[in-house]
Design an enzyme around this catalytic site. Structure first.
Site, PDB file in Angstrom:
ATOM      1  CG  ASN A 261     -61.332 -52.069 -18.975  1.00 20.42           C
ATOM      2  OD1 ASN A 261     -60.757 -51.666 -19.992  1.00 20.42           O
ATOM      3  ND2 ASN A 261     -60.689 -52.258 -17.838  1.00 20.42           N
TER       4      ASN A 261
ATOM      5  CD  GLU B 280     -41.853 -41.312 -17.291  1.00 20.13           C
ATOM      6  OE1 GLU B 280     -42.775 -42.105 -17.498  1.00 20.13           O
ATOM      7  OE2 GLU B 280     -42.021 -40.180 -16.783  1.00 20.13           O
TER       8      GLU B 280
END
Ligand code: FAD
Length: 405
Positions: free
Chosen positions: A37, A170
């Site tokens: 990652n 949102e």
């Protein structure tokens, strides 16, 4: 015996849940599990709109990988993935190249700008912790500058959000909560700030029925949000946005355009030559690519179809988490010769937050929720995820318990 090398790319919802499941299912003598990652943390992508508005600190959203992954069982590499070479069974990272026997690609999404001039250079996106933090700081900077500059530039206080889908709504809902605080902090009249949502279709939140979409629009309008519907963004400049409505071009002065009108799969998958449709990898029912027996693709990178309608499933954390169960099971089957399982998406519920204490949602496509009940349901499902990921300790550290305000 040769130990299989399992490499998982991306520690988002799909990647980290697959890793956690595999570390329990496979013994260290059976396989070597590697997670790669770019950062040494996992983040709750579903909270990024709150970080970008400044209503939630990004530390709450970040979860250290070492706190949830057992590093005695999983090798973690913090590096940027540059490209995947499926035929050679190699992944090129910025600092090294690694080999794999079994690969899981879970590299998430990127903003899709559809070639609209200026968007890539001048619009903000909400795609990771740093893009969210940049947007929050840009807002604060503009509020501070507006107050201090001799010739006031109203474009500093016009905030335009492109797209009335999940992310755009949102985000604007969080801003509707945040703007009064910012006005107070920077001594600015609230009436000088404009929050504008520009949407190409005639309504917002296509995931929901008309009633819930109308509820959301009314709730946001009551808190000062303006909607410009049936308007197609055609250009973005550093100090304005141009849209076309009813065949007429309009220019809106703004120093803050937030582009939330589309996502696509991480472009690494397209460049890997894995057979994509609309930029996503077509996968078999067991989540492997159509061409390779040992490459799994999941989450926002995979094209998965609804078993009833045949339409592509929308990219959601919910689907990525569900897939992790099947991907982990099927990897174990590849390692020890068990049976492969098929992934069947289950749409349990969708809830869009409209700010702190308001939301709309539908559960099992039958039950409609709005207002505080929908907010409570959303926070409970977010807490449930934290519990699955890191148990009671993580839930207590990062969970949301402010249900009613
Ligand atoms: P991600 O969670 O995006 O993870 C990808 C990982 O790969 C990240 O850790 C990233 O850092 C890493 N990575 C990427 N590129 C590289 C590279 N080159 N090198 C190394 N590492 C790399 N879904 C819902 O179900 N419910 C919601 O309420 C909801 N709300 C949302 C609100 C917002 C504001 C946003 C932006 C999304 C929302 N989503 C929601 C969608 C959801 O977040 C995504 O569908 C989900 O994150 C996809 O999971 P994933 O595992 O495919 O990828």
């Amino acid at each position: 015996m040769h130990k299989k090398s399992i490499v998982i790319l991306g520690a988002g919802y799909g990647g980290i849940m697959t890793t956690i499941k595999l570390q329990k299912m496979l013994h260290v003598n059976e396989a070597e599990i590697t997670l790669v990652n770019i950062n040494d943390y996992h983040y709750q992508a579903t909270w990024l709109h709150e970080n970008a508005a400044g209503t939630l600190h990004h530390e709450r959203t970040r979860i250290d990988i070492k706190d949830v992954v057992d590093l005695n069982k999983v090798k973690f590499i913090k590096d940027k993935i540059l490209c995947i070479k499926p035929r050679e069974k190699k992944v090129k990272l910025k600092r090294q190249e690694i080999d794999f026997d079994i690969l899981v690609i879970s590299l998430g999404f990127e903003a899709a700008t559809f070639g609209i001039p200026g968007l890539e250079d001048h619009a903000f996106t909400i795609s990771d912790i740093n893009s969210a933090r940049l947007l929050r700081e840009h807002l604060e900077y503009n509020f501070a500058l507006y107050h201090n500059e001799r010739e006031k530039n109203p474009a500093r206080l016009n905030i335009v959000v492109g797209g009335g889908g999940f992310t755009g709504i949102e985000y604007i809902g969080e801003l509707a909560n945040r703007i009064p605080e910012l006005c107070e902090e920077y001594d600015i009249e609230k009436t000088q700030v404009r929050l504008i949502n520009v949407e190409a279709s005639s309504s917002i939140l296509p995931e929901f029925d008309q009633q819930l979409a109308e509820y959301a629009m009314n709730s946001l309008e009551a808190r000062g949000v303006e909607f410009i519907t049936e308007a197609v963004v055609t250009e973005c400049n550093p100090d304005s946005i141009v849209y076309e409505k009813n065949g007429k071009k309009e220019e809106l002065p703004t120093m803050t355009t937030v582009w939330a009108a589309g996502v696509k799969a991480n472009s690494i998958v397209e460049h890997a030559g894995l057979g994509t449709t609309h930029g996503k990898v077509e996968v078999r029912k067991d989540m492997r690519t159509t061409e390779y027996e040992d490459i799994f693709v999941m989450g926002d990178c995979a094209l998965v179809r609804n078993t009833d309608t045949g339409n592509p499933c929308p990219p959601t954390a919910q689907i990525a988490i569900q897939q992790s169960k099947i991907v982990a099971h099927n990897i174990k089957s590849l390692v020890d010769g068990g049976e492969m399982k098929e992934f069947k998406p289950r749409l349990i519920g969708t809830i869009a937050s409209l700010g702190n204490n308001d939301a709309v949602g539908s559960i099992y496509r039958q039950y409609k929720l709005r207002g505080w009940k929908a907010t409570v349901a959303k926070k409970m499902s977010e807490n449930q995820y934290l519990f699955k990921l890191g148990g009671f300790r993580l839930l207590m550290k990062k969970g949301k318990f402010n249900f009613f305000y």
